[in-house]
Design a protein around this motif. Sequence first.
Motif, PDB file in Angstrom:
ATOM      1  N   ASP A  50      87.852  54.778  39.350  1.00  0.00           N
ATOM      2  CA  ASP A  50      87.341  55.640  38.274  1.00  0.00           C
ATOM      3  C   ASP A  50      87.895  55.228  36.918  1.00  0.00           C
ATOM      4  O   ASP A  50      89.081  54.917  36.795  1.00  0.00           O
ATOM      5  CB  ASP A  50      87.715  57.080  38.577  1.00  0.00           C
ATOM      6  N   THR A  51      87.045  55.218  35.899  1.00  0.00           N
ATOM      7  CA  THR A  51      87.455  54.897  34.530  1.00  0.00           C
ATOM      8  C   THR A  51      87.022  56.027  33.620  1.00  0.00           C
ATOM      9  O   THR A  51      85.871  56.468  33.673  1.00  0.00           O
ATOM     10  CB  THR A  51      86.818  53.580  34.062  1.00  0.00           C
ATOM     11  N   GLN A  52      87.937  56.494  32.794  1.00  0.00           N
ATOM     12  CA  GLN A  52      87.636  57.550  31.830  1.00  0.00           C
ATOM     13  C   GLN A  52      87.212  56.934  30.511  1.00  0.00           C
ATOM     14  O   GLN A  52      87.866  56.018  30.000  1.00  0.00           O
ATOM     15  CB  GLN A  52      88.862  58.442  31.643  1.00  0.00           C
ATOM     16  N   SER A  97      96.513  72.415  34.879  1.00  0.00           N
ATOM     17  CA  SER A  97      97.972  72.462  34.820  1.00  0.00           C
ATOM     18  C   SER A  97      98.543  71.996  33.487  1.00  0.00           C
ATOM     19  O   SER A  97      99.699  72.258  33.185  1.00  0.00           O
ATOM     20  CB  SER A  97      98.562  71.607  35.947  1.00  0.00           C
ATOM     21  N   ALA A 112      89.092  72.085  37.925  1.00  0.00           N
ATOM     22  CA  ALA A 112      89.808  71.722  39.146  1.00  0.00           C
ATOM     23  C   ALA A 112      91.307  71.603  38.935  1.00  0.00           C
ATOM     24  O   ALA A 112      92.081  71.754  39.882  1.00  0.00           O
ATOM     25  CB  ALA A 112      89.256  70.415  39.700  1.00  0.00           C
ATOM     26  N   ASP A 113      91.725  71.324  37.714  1.00  0.00           N
ATOM     27  CA  ASP A 113      93.144  71.178  37.412  1.00  0.00           C
ATOM     28  C   ASP A 113      93.370  71.583  35.963  1.00  0.00           C
ATOM     29  O   ASP A 113      92.963  70.871  35.051  1.00  0.00           O
ATOM     30  CB  ASP A 113      93.601  69.741  37.646  1.00  0.00           C
ATOM     31  N   TYR A 154      87.499  65.513  31.134  1.00  0.00           N
ATOM     32  CA  TYR A 154      88.922  65.723  30.876  1.00  0.00           C
ATOM     33  C   TYR A 154      89.120  66.090  29.403  1.00  0.00           C
ATOM     34  O   TYR A 154      88.447  65.555  28.526  1.00  0.00           O
ATOM     35  CB  TYR A 154      89.716  64.440  31.129  1.00  0.00           C
ATOM     36  N   TYR A 189      92.333  66.031  26.635  1.00  0.00           N
ATOM     37  CA  TYR A 189      93.695  65.606  26.322  1.00  0.00           C
ATOM     38  C   TYR A 189      94.009  66.036  24.891  1.00  0.00           C
ATOM     39  O   TYR A 189      93.114  66.258  24.083  1.00  0.00           O
ATOM     40  CB  TYR A 189      93.832  64.078  26.401  1.00  0.00           C
ATOM     41  N   PRO A 192      85.029  60.417  39.921  1.00  0.00           N
ATOM     42  CA  PRO A 192      86.319  61.100  39.952  1.00  0.00           C
ATOM     43  C   PRO A 192      86.948  61.068  41.332  1.00  0.00           C
ATOM     44  O   PRO A 192      86.271  61.130  42.358  1.00  0.00           O
ATOM     45  CB  PRO A 192      85.962  62.531  39.549  1.00  0.00           C
ATOM     46  N   GLY A 193      88.253  60.947  41.330  1.00  0.00           N
ATOM     47  CA  GLY A 193      88.987  60.956  42.577  1.00  0.00           C
ATOM     48  C   GLY A 193      89.038  59.624  43.289  1.00  0.00           C
ATOM     49  O   GLY A 193      89.743  59.475  44.272  1.00  0.00           O
ATOM     50  N   THR A 194      88.331  58.627  42.763  1.00  0.00           N
ATOM     51  CA  THR A 194      88.361  57.302  43.373  1.00  0.00           C
ATOM     52  C   THR A 194      89.306  56.402  42.592  1.00  0.00           C
ATOM     53  O   THR A 194      89.553  56.617  41.410  1.00  0.00           O
ATOM     54  CB  THR A 194      86.969  56.663  43.394  1.00  0.00           C
ATOM     55  N   SER A 195      89.775  55.374  43.252  1.00  0.00           N
ATOM     56  CA  SER A 195      90.725  54.480  42.604  1.00  0.00           C
ATOM     57  C   SER A 195      90.063  53.657  41.505  1.00  0.00           C
ATOM     58  O   SER A 195      90.733  53.143  40.626  1.00  0.00           O
ATOM     59  CB  SER A 195      91.359  53.555  43.639  1.00  0.00           C
ATOM     60  N   TYR A 200      91.064  69.357  33.615  1.00  0.00           N
ATOM     61  CA  TYR A 200      90.094  68.489  34.272  1.00  0.00           C
ATOM     62  C   TYR A 200      89.023  69.357  34.924  1.00  0.00           C
ATOM     63  O   TYR A 200      89.335  70.314  35.646  1.00  0.00           O
ATOM     64  CB  TYR A 200      90.812  67.646  35.325  1.00  0.00           C
ATOM     65  N   PHE A 204      97.581  65.238  28.945  1.00  0.00           N
ATOM     66  CA  PHE A 204      96.537  65.881  29.721  1.00  0.00           C
ATOM     67  C   PHE A 204      96.555  67.400  29.536  1.00  0.00           C
ATOM     68  O   PHE A 204      97.619  68.032  29.520  1.00  0.00           O
ATOM     69  CB  PHE A 204      96.738  65.551  31.204  1.00  0.00           C
TER      70      PHE A 204
END
Lengths: 116, 116
Positions: free
Chosen positions: A103-105, A58, A55-56, A33, A35, A98-101, A48, A45
Amino acid sequence: GAGVSQTPSNKVTEKGKYVELRCDPISGHTALYWYRQSLGQGPEFLIYFQGTGAADDSGLPNDRFFAVRPEGSVSTLKIQRTERGDSAVYLCASSSQPGTSTDTQYFGPGTRLTVL
Amino acid sequence: AQSVAQPEDQVNVAEGNPLTVKCTYSVSGNPYLFWYVQYPNRGLQFLLKYITGDNLVKGSYGFEAEFNKSQTSFHLKKPSALVSDSALYFCAVTHRGAGNNRKLIWGLGTSLAVNP
């Protein structure tokens, strides 16, 4: 490496110039990511990556901003025709789930960009 | 839209006293909540997260946070503050974006000053 690394730590450039900011994520982390953190604000943000693909994207503010991750590891954020308003700390983070609840950045130290 | 509020710009506490840094959130669906700490000229360091389960979450450096669904809050706490805890604290919530992106939405941060 042990953590996310970013280079350079500081970058001073003149209005209108092109800059590249580099991020080296934690080994094995598939997600990356970018930021941006302006003074007195929380991070915002930008983009990503999952593997090599964006993937993103935006959060990129305009078409002067672009990022790549050609081999699914190191990423480069590229800013064309820099403006004074681009001055901020650019933060990179990576994660392994990624995509899991759960997940930690994990964040790098950031690159402080100053556009004169 | 997901959002996070940190109602206090600054919190001052005496060393050895308990500390609380407040965070409230607005999300659709189940919230995944995070606390990060930022020391001067260093990146964001992960402290703790709430995903599900026990409302009291324990994290790094003796910090804990209490999730309160009815009050939509996730306050950060520590029983006995240290001078070395002085830093900028950020609360964040994940937002599911495109491509399985779980970008973080951040509060504005709270500056914690622990006085000797």
